[in-house]
Design a protein around this motif. Sequence first.
Motif, PDB file in Angstrom:
ATOM      1  N   GLY A 252     -26.471  -1.136   8.895  1.00  0.00           N
ATOM      2  CA  GLY A 252     -27.759  -1.121   8.206  1.00  0.00           C
ATOM      3  C   GLY A 252     -28.669  -0.027   8.698  1.00  0.00           C
ATOM      4  N   GLN A 273     -32.843  -3.603   4.315  1.00  0.00           N
ATOM      5  CA  GLN A 273     -32.440  -2.904   5.545  1.00  0.00           C
ATOM      6  C   GLN A 273     -30.933  -2.926   5.726  1.00  0.00           C
ATOM      7  N   ILE A 287     -19.578 -11.985  -1.609  1.00  0.00           N
ATOM      8  CA  ILE A 287     -19.229 -13.410  -1.677  1.00  0.00           C
ATOM      9  C   ILE A 287     -20.427 -14.156  -1.125  1.00  0.00           C
ATOM     10  N   PHE A 308     -16.437 -20.455   2.915  1.00  0.00           N
ATOM     11  CA  PHE A 308     -15.398 -21.217   3.612  1.00  0.00           C
ATOM     12  C   PHE A 308     -14.291 -21.680   2.661  1.00  0.00           C
TER      13      PHE A 308
HETATM   14  P1  FAD Z   1     -29.605 -14.145   5.591  1.00  0.00           P
HETATM   15  O1  FAD Z   1     -30.647 -13.302   4.967  1.00  0.00           O
HETATM   16  O2  FAD Z   1     -30.024 -15.414   6.232  1.00  0.00           O
HETATM   17  O3  FAD Z   1     -28.535 -14.422   4.446  1.00  0.00           O
HETATM   18  C1  FAD Z   1     -27.458 -15.290   4.578  1.00  0.00           C
HETATM   19  C2  FAD Z   1     -26.808 -15.381   3.225  1.00  0.00           C
HETATM   20  O4  FAD Z   1     -25.642 -16.170   3.329  1.00  0.00           O
HETATM   21  C3  FAD Z   1     -27.674 -15.989   2.149  1.00  0.00           C
HETATM   22  O5  FAD Z   1     -27.733 -15.112   1.025  1.00  0.00           O
HETATM   23  C4  FAD Z   1     -26.966 -17.280   1.786  1.00  0.00           C
HETATM   24  O6  FAD Z   1     -27.046 -17.577   0.388  1.00  0.00           O
HETATM   25  C5  FAD Z   1     -25.549 -16.961   2.167  1.00  0.00           C
HETATM   26  N1  FAD Z   1     -24.750 -18.149   2.532  1.00  0.00           N
HETATM   27  C6  FAD Z   1     -25.116 -19.207   3.295  1.00  0.00           C
HETATM   28  N2  FAD Z   1     -24.087 -20.060   3.440  1.00  0.00           N
HETATM   29  C7  FAD Z   1     -23.045 -19.513   2.752  1.00  0.00           C
HETATM   30  C8  FAD Z   1     -21.710 -19.924   2.516  1.00  0.00           C
HETATM   31  N3  FAD Z   1     -21.231 -21.054   3.036  1.00  0.00           N
HETATM   32  N4  FAD Z   1     -20.931 -19.153   1.738  1.00  0.00           N
HETATM   33  C9  FAD Z   1     -21.411 -17.997   1.192  1.00  0.00           C
HETATM   34  N5  FAD Z   1     -22.662 -17.554   1.383  1.00  0.00           N
HETATM   35  C10 FAD Z   1     -23.469 -18.317   2.156  1.00  0.00           C
HETATM   36  N6  FAD Z   1     -30.483  -6.282   8.778  1.00  0.00           N
HETATM   37  C11 FAD Z   1     -29.271  -5.713   8.779  1.00  0.00           C
HETATM   38  O7  FAD Z   1     -28.266  -6.322   8.372  1.00  0.00           O
HETATM   39  N7  FAD Z   1     -29.125  -4.422   9.231  1.00  0.00           N
HETATM   40  C12 FAD Z   1     -30.142  -3.682   9.698  1.00  0.00           C
HETATM   41  O8  FAD Z   1     -29.943  -2.541  10.119  1.00  0.00           O
HETATM   42  C13 FAD Z   1     -31.445  -4.266   9.719  1.00  0.00           C
HETATM   43  N8  FAD Z   1     -32.499  -3.566  10.161  1.00  0.00           N
HETATM   44  C14 FAD Z   1     -33.754  -4.147  10.110  1.00  0.00           C
HETATM   45  C15 FAD Z   1     -34.874  -3.401  10.495  1.00  0.00           C
HETATM   46  C16 FAD Z   1     -36.120  -3.963  10.402  1.00  0.00           C
HETATM   47  C17 FAD Z   1     -37.318  -3.140  10.829  1.00  0.00           C
HETATM   48  C18 FAD Z   1     -36.298  -5.281   9.929  1.00  0.00           C
HETATM   49  C19 FAD Z   1     -37.662  -5.908   9.821  1.00  0.00           C
HETATM   50  C20 FAD Z   1     -35.187  -6.021   9.565  1.00  0.00           C
HETATM   51  C21 FAD Z   1     -33.908  -5.483   9.651  1.00  0.00           C
HETATM   52  N9  FAD Z   1     -32.787  -6.208   9.266  1.00  0.00           N
HETATM   53  C22 FAD Z   1     -31.563  -5.610   9.247  1.00  0.00           C
HETATM   54  C23 FAD Z   1     -32.862  -7.638   8.929  1.00  0.00           C
HETATM   55  C24 FAD Z   1     -32.887  -7.875   7.424  1.00  0.00           C
HETATM   56  O9  FAD Z   1     -34.210  -7.817   6.965  1.00  0.00           O
HETATM   57  C25 FAD Z   1     -32.294  -9.282   7.092  1.00  0.00           C
HETATM   58  O10 FAD Z   1     -33.031 -10.242   7.788  1.00  0.00           O
HETATM   59  C26 FAD Z   1     -30.842  -9.420   7.429  1.00  0.00           C
HETATM   60  O11 FAD Z   1     -30.082  -8.367   6.893  1.00  0.00           O
HETATM   61  C27 FAD Z   1     -30.308 -10.747   6.890  1.00  0.00           C
HETATM   62  O12 FAD Z   1     -29.030 -10.968   7.408  1.00  0.00           O
HETATM   63  P2  FAD Z   1     -28.019 -11.937   6.648  1.00  0.00           P
HETATM   64  O13 FAD Z   1     -27.836 -11.444   5.259  1.00  0.00           O
HETATM   65  O14 FAD Z   1     -26.840 -12.085   7.525  1.00  0.00           O
HETATM   66  O15 FAD Z   1     -28.771 -13.335   6.705  1.00  0.00           O
END
Ligand code: FAD
Length: 321
Positions: A252, A273, A287, A308
């Motif tokens: 990211g 991000q 997915i 899963f």
């Molecule tokens: P979540 O946003 O919590 O998403 C989880 C997803 O999983 C949801 O869409 C949900 O529907 C899905 N889900 C849940 N259970 C299941 C299941 N059983 N099967 C299928 N799907 C399911 N993030 C980065 O990744 N990279 C970066 O470089 C980065 N830099 C950042 C820089 C700044 C300054 C800031 C403020 C934030 C940054 N972030 C970065 C964080 C970013 O904003 C998000 O918070 C982050 O990417 C979310 O990670 P996620 O998608 O794993 O989690």
Amino acid sequence: MSVLIYAENAEGRFKKSTFEAVSYARAIADQNGAQLTAVSIGDVSNDELNNLAKYGADKILNIANAQLKNFVNQAYASVIAEAAKKEGADIVVLSNSFSGSGLAPRLGVKLDAGVVDGATALPEQNDGKFTVKKTAFSGKAFAIVELTSTNKVISLTPNAYKVVEAARAAQIEVFDAEVKASDLKTILKEIVRSADKVSLPDAEIVVSAGRGLKGPENWGMIEELATLLGAATACSKPVSDAGWRPHSEHVGQTGIAVSPNLYIAVGISGAIQHLAGISSSKVIVAINKDPEAPIFKVADYGIVGDAFEVVPKLIAAIKEH
Ligand code: FAD
């Protein structure tokens, strides 16, 4: 006029992004009726060097100085600049890879050149103006920039330009470039790879997972899918922040930018991000159990479902074929 391409290798083999950059540089040379010289640094066999001619290099400079076996930003920039001066090159092309992003600005200074980093299309040359389209704001927009300097440095976004065969009968010339002690203040002694892992920045396929996987104990299926596909594993930032996966896998804006042919995002919401690091992927598969997840807006293929259930089915289907 003359064009120079820096042909980056990984452990003696040229990457696909290098051949893309050679093809791109060939097209610029053809636009200007110019010669194309490729410069390679490090331990690369003649057979591999000859592949540069396959994609359009008229001449190949081989810099095999022992001190340059491993990548050193400052020293590599100096010898590439020396090669450019020797060839009278007005345009230097390189891939916008991890090392390319460090080399381009240094080359700009050494050659007194305007720099375009992350070009996505061939330059437009009209009415004496030289403009290039490039990515901007971490891949969320495009910018058109004009280079007004005589010398120009262009780094090409991986996957933005096709590899095109344009075979030439190029000679390989050994170039014994001078390496200054002042350029070797930092020396990369050794690269120790994680056992049998595909390198994430160079991977053709990436299997990435996010917070939707609930915990580190569930990564077995991600690793199995990656192994079956010959892919690298990656993750979102919160996953590495929580210590579920190493920081080296975090993709990211604040992590690694990848440009694979296939990016599979499992349980990743698609925050802006995160998308900043994957926007130059060729095909994105998502997915996610939430049909409204933003990742589906950028995905080429989407599966709305529980990871899963979906991932084990995917693994079984791949094993069957
Ligand atoms: P979540 O946003 O919590 O998403 C989880 C997803 O999983 C949801 O869409 C949900 O529907 C899905 N889900 C849940 N259970 C299941 C299941 N059983 N099967 C299928 N799907 C399911 N993030 C980065 O990744 N990279 C970066 O470089 C980065 N830099 C950042 C820089 C700044 C300054 C800031 C403020 C934030 C940054 N972030 C970065 C964080 C970013 O904003 C998000 O918070 C982050 O990417 C979310 O990670 P996620 O998608 O794993 O989690």
